[in-house]
Design a protein around this motif. Structure first.
Motif, PDB file in Angstrom:
ATOM      1  N   LEU B  45      49.649  29.715   6.319  1.00  0.00           N
ATOM      2  CA  LEU B  45      50.686  28.567   7.415  1.00  0.00           C
ATOM      3  C   LEU B  45      51.361  27.501   6.341  1.00  0.00           C
ATOM      4  CD1 LEU B  45      51.887  27.969  10.247  1.00  0.00           C
ATOM      5  CD2 LEU B  45      49.687  26.292  10.542  1.00  0.00           C
ATOM      6  N   CYS B  46      52.457  27.365   6.495  1.00  0.00           N
ATOM      7  CA  CYS B  46      53.054  26.283   5.987  1.00  0.00           C
ATOM      8  C   CYS B  46      53.705  25.641   6.619  1.00  0.00           C
ATOM      9  CB  CYS B  46      54.009  27.173   4.123  1.00  0.00           C
ATOM     10  SG  CYS B  46      54.331  25.059   3.134  1.00  0.00           S
ATOM     11  N   ILE B  47      53.222  24.054   6.524  1.00  0.00           N
ATOM     12  CA  ILE B  47      54.654  23.830   7.945  1.00  0.00           C
ATOM     13  C   ILE B  47      54.875  22.692   7.075  1.00  0.00           C
ATOM     14  CG2 ILE B  47      54.743  21.900   9.151  1.00  0.00           C
ATOM     15  CD1 ILE B  47      52.570  23.764  11.324  1.00  0.00           C
ATOM     16  N   ILE B  48      56.628  22.754   6.840  1.00  0.00           N
ATOM     17  CA  ILE B  48      57.122  21.888   5.648  1.00  0.00           C
ATOM     18  C   ILE B  48      58.056  20.714   7.105  1.00  0.00           C
ATOM     19  CG2 ILE B  48      58.844  21.985   4.566  1.00  0.00           C
ATOM     20  CD1 ILE B  48      58.496  24.797   3.569  1.00  0.00           C
ATOM     21  N   GLN B 353      65.667  24.157  -1.365  1.00  0.00           N
ATOM     22  CA  GLN B 353      64.527  24.048  -1.756  1.00  0.00           C
ATOM     23  C   GLN B 353      63.588  24.735  -1.182  1.00  0.00           C
ATOM     24  OE1 GLN B 353      64.605  22.400  -4.601  1.00  0.00           O
ATOM     25  NE2 GLN B 353      66.677  22.137  -3.912  1.00  0.00           N
ATOM     26  N   VAL B 354      63.931  24.720   0.489  1.00  0.00           N
ATOM     27  CA  VAL B 354      63.758  25.912   1.255  1.00  0.00           C
ATOM     28  C   VAL B 354      63.421  27.230   0.933  1.00  0.00           C
ATOM     29  CG1 VAL B 354      62.791  26.393   3.546  1.00  0.00           C
ATOM     30  CG2 VAL B 354      62.805  23.878   3.663  1.00  0.00           C
ATOM     31  N   ALA B 355      64.615  27.153   0.655  1.00  0.00           N
ATOM     32  CA  ALA B 355      65.052  28.949   0.394  1.00  0.00           C
ATOM     33  C   ALA B 355      64.553  29.050  -0.832  1.00  0.00           C
ATOM     34  CB  ALA B 355      67.158  28.700   0.351  1.00  0.00           C
ATOM     35  N   LYS B 356      64.672  28.314  -2.080  1.00  0.00           N
ATOM     36  CA  LYS B 356      63.481  28.703  -3.190  1.00  0.00           C
ATOM     37  C   LYS B 356      62.313  29.430  -2.652  1.00  0.00           C
ATOM     38  CE  LYS B 356      67.079  26.011  -6.248  1.00  0.00           C
ATOM     39  NZ  LYS B 356      66.588  24.865  -7.439  1.00  0.00           N
ATOM     40  N   ASN B 374      52.826  38.050   4.710  1.00  0.00           N
ATOM     41  CA  ASN B 374      51.249  37.484   5.687  1.00  0.00           C
ATOM     42  C   ASN B 374      51.443  36.175   5.625  1.00  0.00           C
ATOM     43  OD1 ASN B 374      50.888  39.873   4.870  1.00  0.00           O
ATOM     44  ND2 ASN B 374      49.977  39.726   2.805  1.00  0.00           N
ATOM     45  N   SER B 375      53.321  35.306   5.693  1.00  0.00           N
ATOM     46  CA  SER B 375      52.628  33.652   6.336  1.00  0.00           C
ATOM     47  C   SER B 375      52.907  33.359   7.084  1.00  0.00           C
ATOM     48  CB  SER B 375      53.103  33.332   4.694  1.00  0.00           C
ATOM     49  OG  SER B 375      51.766  33.600   3.309  1.00  0.00           O
ATOM     50  N   LEU B 376      53.351  32.695   7.844  1.00  0.00           N
ATOM     51  CA  LEU B 376      54.241  31.453   8.754  1.00  0.00           C
ATOM     52  C   LEU B 376      54.860  30.565   7.961  1.00  0.00           C
ATOM     53  CD1 LEU B 376      52.600  31.963  11.906  1.00  0.00           C
ATOM     54  CD2 LEU B 376      54.361  33.349  11.338  1.00  0.00           C
ATOM     55  N   VAL B 377      56.228  30.327   8.282  1.00  0.00           N
ATOM     56  CA  VAL B 377      56.252  29.286   7.329  1.00  0.00           C
ATOM     57  C   VAL B 377      57.650  28.438   8.357  1.00  0.00           C
ATOM     58  CG1 VAL B 377      58.070  28.229   5.621  1.00  0.00           C
ATOM     59  CG2 VAL B 377      56.186  29.811   5.120  1.00  0.00           C
ATOM     60  N   VAL B 378      57.059  27.041   9.325  1.00  0.00           N
ATOM     61  CA  VAL B 378      58.014  26.499   9.611  1.00  0.00           C
ATOM     62  C   VAL B 378      58.720  25.164   8.600  1.00  0.00           C
ATOM     63  CG1 VAL B 378      57.892  24.937  11.477  1.00  0.00           C
ATOM     64  CG2 VAL B 378      56.458  26.670  11.318  1.00  0.00           C
ATOM     65  N   PHE B 379      59.888  25.018   8.863  1.00  0.00           N
ATOM     66  CA  PHE B 379      60.385  24.052   8.674  1.00  0.00           C
ATOM     67  C   PHE B 379      60.726  23.188   9.587  1.00  0.00           C
ATOM     68  CE2 PHE B 379      64.025  21.060   8.138  1.00  0.00           C
ATOM     69  CZ  PHE B 379      63.800  20.728   6.694  1.00  0.00           C
ATOM     70  N   GLY B 380      60.675  21.697   9.691  1.00  0.00           N
ATOM     71  CA  GLY B 380      60.943  20.728  11.003  1.00  0.00           C
ATOM     72  C   GLY B 380      61.423  19.479  10.536  1.00  0.00           C
ATOM     73  N   GLN B 390      66.675  10.527  18.365  1.00  0.00           N
ATOM     74  CA  GLN B 390      66.236  11.581  19.709  1.00  0.00           C
ATOM     75  C   GLN B 390      65.117  12.345  19.061  1.00  0.00           C
ATOM     76  OE1 GLN B 390      67.625  11.180  22.547  1.00  0.00           O
ATOM     77  NE2 GLN B 390      69.382   9.507  21.558  1.00  0.00           N
ATOM     78  N   TYR B 391      64.460  13.009  20.100  1.00  0.00           N
ATOM     79  CA  TYR B 391      63.196  14.296  19.780  1.00  0.00           C
ATOM     80  C   TYR B 391      63.154  14.934  21.171  1.00  0.00           C
ATOM     81  CZ  TYR B 391      61.737   9.535  18.335  1.00  0.00           C
ATOM     82  OH  TYR B 391      61.181   7.723  18.083  1.00  0.00           O
ATOM     83  N   ASP B 392      64.686  15.118  21.484  1.00  0.00           N
ATOM     84  CA  ASP B 392      64.876  16.734  21.962  1.00  0.00           C
ATOM     85  C   ASP B 392      65.344  17.866  20.871  1.00  0.00           C
ATOM     86  OD1 ASP B 392      67.026  14.973  21.845  1.00  0.00           O
ATOM     87  OD2 ASP B 392      67.559  15.868  23.871  1.00  0.00           O
ATOM     88  N   ASN B 393      66.106  19.264  21.286  1.00  0.00           N
ATOM     89  CA  ASN B 393      66.292  19.901  20.580  1.00  0.00           C
ATOM     90  C   ASN B 393      65.989  19.488  19.115  1.00  0.00           C
ATOM     91  OD1 ASN B 393      67.593  21.171  22.681  1.00  0.00           O
ATOM     92  ND2 ASN B 393      69.414  19.771  22.667  1.00  0.00           N
ATOM     93  N   LEU B 394      64.921  19.378  18.758  1.00  0.00           N
ATOM     94  CA  LEU B 394      64.313  19.526  17.056  1.00  0.00           C
ATOM     95  C   LEU B 394      64.698  20.217  16.896  1.00  0.00           C
ATOM     96  CD1 LEU B 394      60.710  18.447  17.897  1.00  0.00           C
ATOM     97  CD2 LEU B 394      62.522  16.297  16.981  1.00  0.00           C
ATOM     98  N   PRO B 395      64.816  20.175  15.252  1.00  0.00           N
ATOM     99  CA  PRO B 395      65.394  21.068  14.120  1.00  0.00           C
ATOM    100  C   PRO B 395      64.238  22.492  14.073  1.00  0.00           C
ATOM    101  CG  PRO B 395      65.781  19.409  13.488  1.00  0.00           C
ATOM    102  CD  PRO B 395      64.966  18.981  14.723  1.00  0.00           C
ATOM    103  N   PHE B 396      64.151  23.724  14.675  1.00  0.00           N
ATOM    104  CA  PHE B 396      62.643  24.328  13.926  1.00  0.00           C
ATOM    105  C   PHE B 396      62.907  25.750  13.986  1.00  0.00           C
ATOM    106  CE2 PHE B 396      59.281  26.856  15.250  1.00  0.00           C
ATOM    107  CZ  PHE B 396      57.677  25.940  15.234  1.00  0.00           C
ATOM    108  N   LEU B 397      62.708  25.783  12.354  1.00  0.00           N
ATOM    109  CA  LEU B 397      62.817  26.876  12.053  1.00  0.00           C
ATOM    110  C   LEU B 397      61.776  27.593  11.558  1.00  0.00           C
ATOM    111  CD1 LEU B 397      65.371  27.165   9.190  1.00  0.00           C
ATOM    112  CD2 LEU B 397      63.377  28.958   8.270  1.00  0.00           C
ATOM    113  N   LEU B 398      61.073  29.315  11.542  1.00  0.00           N
ATOM    114  CA  LEU B 398      60.247  29.408  11.815  1.00  0.00           C
ATOM    115  C   LEU B 398      60.503  30.704  10.732  1.00  0.00           C
ATOM    116  CD1 LEU B 398      57.012  29.739  12.003  1.00  0.00           C
ATOM    117  CD2 LEU B 398      57.983  31.912  14.031  1.00  0.00           C
ATOM    118  N   ALA B 399      59.718  30.826   9.405  1.00  0.00           N
ATOM    119  CA  ALA B 399      60.068  31.879   9.282  1.00  0.00           C
ATOM    120  C   ALA B 399      58.887  33.163   8.465  1.00  0.00           C
ATOM    121  CB  ALA B 399      60.148  31.174   7.518  1.00  0.00           C
TER     122      ALA B 399
END
Lengths: 552, 464
Positions: B45-48, B353-356, B374-380, B390-399
């Protein structure tokens, strides 16, 4: 009880009229609405303000040495000048109440423990000759016992027990049993000392009877306050003879420490955090807009700020001179940069009289102007907030949600920032707080983002007139300084910052009550900045400690 | 969890990635058909975490079919590798109802903890909750195949920008908490971290001395612990716990590296330093470290902050649409709509950078799959929009494929969950995929009205 009554009254007054309810439901207090004791004057005859304020000395969390303290302590304990803590992880000392020596935020997570162990190993390998016992082959040799006992005593900053020496001797024995030398064994024992919580933490134990600190605990409080380091032999001896709680001796030691060159660490460390000039170390104004702001100027501005405070404290100048003193500290680089006509000699910083008033006091410090600017221009809000927060201890609340942003229209050319902020302030949800901050920032607009004096902003003439929300008018930095000097909050705020740093914790309302009394007495007796430090050191806040945290 | 045995991994590596299933079946027997190879590999698991939110009008695609998000453009080549969620809300980051300076301290402090960070008061320790990455790391550390490093925390730069006061920098400098009061340091010095990967104690004898020193410290520390006040015991416990952890680490560090898994014999990272002048290189090194740590199975849990949550750094290496270098301070620019263009450029660069990083994870083969499979990568980010907090509709990308837990080719690339789904539901979903015994609830909802303290923040497990 009068304090309580008064504060209730103030609260009611606030509710009845002064408090502003913004459109978003957010409460924004005008910044001069705190409670003040009405009997400060009658109490001002006694330094023992504690009982009058009906408080207690409070509780300070156990404090882990921060990076500055670790480096200095290793230097003073072992003569090792390598500053091992420079290799520690960034952010390993948390910041609370604006300072990085706050007990509550000096955590010891895996990263810190790892760093401490690496440092202990490296430091022990560089041990100087005075800590070895050449030719000795037994762990119980007098040289070994004396060396270890002396080191441990100084490292733990208190007398040590036989069992504590025995713990260290065991490690020397272990080394010998594995075919190593006594020297090597001592190195292992030194690692053990440097990893001991008695070394890494400033331990203050609960007392069976009363709340008075031991003389040794008091010695550590004093040396870590004024030197960011361990007590020296003189101070430890005073503690050993039990004389440190004697006000005369405590005063003598305080003055001795302040007069020592090592106090420069304290004045610089305190000033750069209080005045937030540490940020200059990672500040980079846009070089295409401000090519004149060189690295050399940046570093000189940092030194100017810290040495300015150093002089005020060490020369025991009046607290008001922090804002209205007629001098500043300059080296040739800054004298040239500020275009002052003052002659400077040599390359070092000197105390120089400035006649025109613009470069006086903390409001004239380049480090203040730069650290509160954006890379491409000044910020009225940041400068106003800085003055309220650091000079008056009235930090404005955060902006309300859904703030209407500065619109494109307000960015039109020919509009000075002051004008743009006035448009912003037209919104009632913003005006209540910005009315506190913006006029202060506007009065400093002659200093651009890199502290160069200017007459125009964005093509418009600069208007530096304004007034505090409490009504005092001013026109430009010199008059602003005079207004601030006359606010009772100003010396009280300075005392609060010093005490926060000295005690390593935030100030409670009862602490502020005690401090305000001290400030009043100090002013009445025409005491200076150093006198105030002496009062704080001699007060119950500094010499006593509750056995445990009060229930929250 | 079915463990991925070293010999099997060694075999797969030797056989190469083009191996065909029937052949596998003949080696492992009929069992191989039912054992999902991806599912039995170590899951990582990697959380960015990105600072200061994103410029949200340009984050979500306005048209799902055309995928026209400006900020996500650099992620185009990975479009089959990730899904985008909309509707997550971190209500514990939001302090406005209680008139406190929640702001950025809440955004990052509550991000992986789903608990409202405690504002600072005299005598009160900073406190939030154990973060979800640490809950996962703790299970791995307690298992029979613990990794050399329980978890890794990295940050792109050192600079300290803004004191968040009531919620002090301890909340903006880290997203990982190993206990409610211990925030983990996000390491910015990549060379130091790299060296620590491979630095064992030099000899067994030195290890013995080190352990003796630490044992002796523990003994006296426990004595001292019984003398200090209750409140100070908490700090000493923290110290002694981490001394014990260091002892364990001394043993683990001397185990051989997992070279069969494809760990390079001479690993390298980009030379860098954590100051702002070398931010690009240092962030590159951060991602290299994360990939290397996964590749060598040094750890399976990594959290990365691109910068501290109130970062005010400049991006002189990026240009705005008029070709001018981006100065003005990240945080300051997010509060000025005139700077939207510049903020978009920053966000876009961050996604490049995340794409790289995903490129790198895709290039590392593990058997027939990639490290990304074999991994989960979150960018948020901890805020949707940093201009108005604002804390709603948080950007959340799961790769990534999560070791077979997610088939990215079969799930929607964009899912609108509706309004205000607790962020903790997503963390529960990820813990569910990462753990053998995942928790059923997570976080604590601190009701602004004063009641309901202790109610779990999560309202259900989000399935992906």
């Amino acid at each position: 009880m009068s304090f309580k009554l008064k504060s209730n009254m103030t609260f009611l007054t606030v509710l009845s009229g002064v408090m502003l309810l913004t459109s978003c439901g957010r409460i924004c207090l005008p910044f001069f609405s705190n409670c003040h004791r009405d009997d400060a004057e009658s109490n001002a005859n006694s330094d023992d303000a504690l009982s009058k304020c009906r408080g207690n000395p409070g509780w300070s969390a156990i404090r882990r040495l921060n990076k500055t303290e670790y480096n200095n302590t290793i230097r003073d304990l072992l003569g090792d000048n390598t500053n091992p803590a420079d290799q520690f992880s960034a952010n390993s000392d948390g910041i609370n109440n604006g300072f990085d020596n706050n007990g509550e935020s000096l955590a010891v997570g895996p990263s810190q423990v790892n760093d401490f162990f690496t440092a202990a190993q490296e430091v022990s390998l560089n041990l100087q000759e005075q800590f070895t016992c050449p030719g000795v082959t037994s762990a119980r040799d007098t040289c070994v016992l004396k060396t270890l006992a002396k080191l441990a005593m100084k490292a733990y900053r208190r007398p040590i027990g036989d069992s504590e020496v025995a713990d260290l001797v065991k490690l020397v024995d272990l080394a010998l049993a594995n075919g190593e030398s006594v020297e090597y064994g001592i190195k292992i024992a030194v690692q053990r000392i440097l990893m001991s919580p008695d070394f890494l933490f400033r331990v203050e134990l609960p007392k069976d009877n009363g709340i008075e600190l031991t003389d040794f605990e008091l010695a550590s409080r004093l040396s870590y306050f004024l030197w960011n380091s361990m007590p020296d032999d003189d101070l430890l001896n005073a503690a050993a003879t039990g004389s440190l709680h004697n006000p005369e001796e405590l005063t003598r030691q305080t003055l001795r420490l302040l007069n020592d060159p090592k106090a420069a660490d304290f004045t610089a460390d305190f000033a750069e955090q209080w005045l937030e000039t540490r940020r200059l170390k990672s500040t980079s104004p846009d070089a295409t807009i401000f090519p004149g702001f060189t690295k050399e100027v940046n570093i000189s501005m940092q030194t100017q700020a810290t040495s300015f405070f150093d002089v005020i404290l060490r020369e025991n100048l009046a607290i008001r001179s922090l804002v209205t003193g007629t001098f500043t500290m300059l080296n040739p680089v800054l004298a040239n940069y500020y275009k002052t006509t003052v002659p400077t000699q040599g390359d070092s910083f000197q105390k120089v009289q400035v006649s025109d008033g613009t470069r006086r006091g903390v409001l004239g410090l380049g480090a203040f102007h730069v650290s509160t600017s954006n890379p491409d221009g000044t910020s009225l809000v940041k400068r106003g907030k800085w003055v309220l927060k650091n000079l008056l201890c009235k930090s404005p609340p955060p902006p309300p949600p859904n703030i209407p942003p500065l619109t494109a229209q307000s960015h039109a050319p020919g509009l000075a920032q002051r004008k743009r902020m006035e448009m912003h302030r037209a919104d009632p949800s913003c005006s209540s707080c910005h009315a506190n901050m913006d006029p202060i920032g506007a009065s400093l607009e002659n200093f651009d983002a890199v502290s160069v004096w200017r007459h125009q902003d964005n093509g418009a003439d600069i208007d530096v007139s304004g007034k505090l929300v409490t009504g005092e008018p001013f026109n430009g930095p010199e008059e602003l300084a005079a207004v601030i000097q006359n606010r009772p909050e100003f010396p009280e705020c300075f005392a609060e910052k010093i005490a926060t740093y000295a005690l390593g914790r935030g100030m409670r309302e009862t602490d502020k009550c005690v401090l305000n009394d001290m400030v009043a007495l100090n002013q009445k007796q025409e005491g200076g900045a150093r006198d105030l430090v002496l009062r704080i050191v001699n007060s119950s806040l500094f010499t006593k400690r509750l056995p445990d945290r009060e229930d929250k | 969890m079915i463990q991925f045995s070293k010999s099997r991994r060694a075999f797969l590596k030797g056989a190469g990635s083009c191996i065909a299933l029937p052949f596998l079946e003949s080696i492992f027997g009929a069992e191989a058909r039912s054992v999902d190879l991806i599912g039995s590999a170590p899951r990582r698991l990697c959380i960015i975490y990105g600072a200061n939110g994103v410029y949200h009008p340009d984050w979500y695609p306005t048209d799902g079919s055309n995928w026209n998000s400006k900020i996500l453009a650099p992620m185009q080549r990975h479009s089959s590798n990730y899904t985008l969620l909309k509707g997550l809300y971190n209500r514990n980051a939001d302090y406005r109802a209680v008139s406190l300076r929640g702001g950025h301290g809440g955004a990052s402090g509550a991000y992986l903890t789903a608990i409202r960070p405690r504002p600072i008061l005299p005598g009160v320790f900073p406190q939030v909750g154990m973060s979800m990455d640490q809950i996962i790391a703790a299970e791995i550390a307690a298992s029979h195949n613990a990794t050399r490093i329980p978890s890794l925390q990295l940050m792109g730069r050192t600079g300290f920008d803004i004191d968040t006061e009531e919620l002090p920098p301890v909340y903006t400098n880290s997203i990982s908490w190993s206990s409610p009061t211990t925030s983990l340091i996000m390491e910015t010095n990549c060379r130091k971290t790299f060296n620590s990967f491979f630095a064992g104690q030099k000899t067994p004898q030195q290890r013995m001395y080190s352990k003796s020193v630490l044992d002796s410290v523990l003994e006296s520390g426990n004595r001292l612990r019984n003398q200090v006040s209750r409140a100070d015991q908490m700090r000493l416990d923290e110290y002694l716990t981490n001394i014990r952890a260091l002892e364990v680490k001394l043993d683990v560090l001397d185990q051989p590296l997992y070279q069969e898994a494809g760990c390079p014999l001479n690993p390298k990272i980009t030379n860098s330093s954590p100051d702002d002048d070398h931010y690009q290189e240092n962030l590159k090194a951060v991602f290299e470290l994360a990939a290397l740590a996964f590749q060598c199975d040094l750890t399976r849990v990594v959290t990365i902050m691109l910068s501290n949550e109130v970062s005010n750094m400049n991006y002189p290496f990026l240009n705005d649409s008029l070709g001018r270098p981006i100065m003005g301070g990240h945080h300051s620019m997010t509060h000025d709509t005139e700077s939207a263009d510049r903020v978009i450029q920053i966000n876009k660069w961050e996604m490049s950078q995340v794409a790289k990083f995903l490129d790198q994870m895709t290039s590392i083969k593990e058997g027939s799959r990639t490290l990304l499979d074999n991994s989960l990568v979150v960018f948020g980010t901890g805020m949707r929009d940093s201009q108005t907090h604002q804390y709603d509709n948080l950007p959340f990308l799961l790769a990534g494929g999560g070791g077979g837990r997610i088939d990215q080719s079969k799930i929607a690339r964009f899912r609108d969950l509706g309004q205000e789904v607790p962020l903790s539901n997503a963390w529960l979903g990820i813990m569910d995929m990462m753990m053998d015994s995942p928790p059923k609830t997570f976080g604590q909802y601190w009701d602004p009205s004063g009641g309901n303290i202790g109610r779990p923040d999560s309202t259900g497990i989000l399935t992906f």
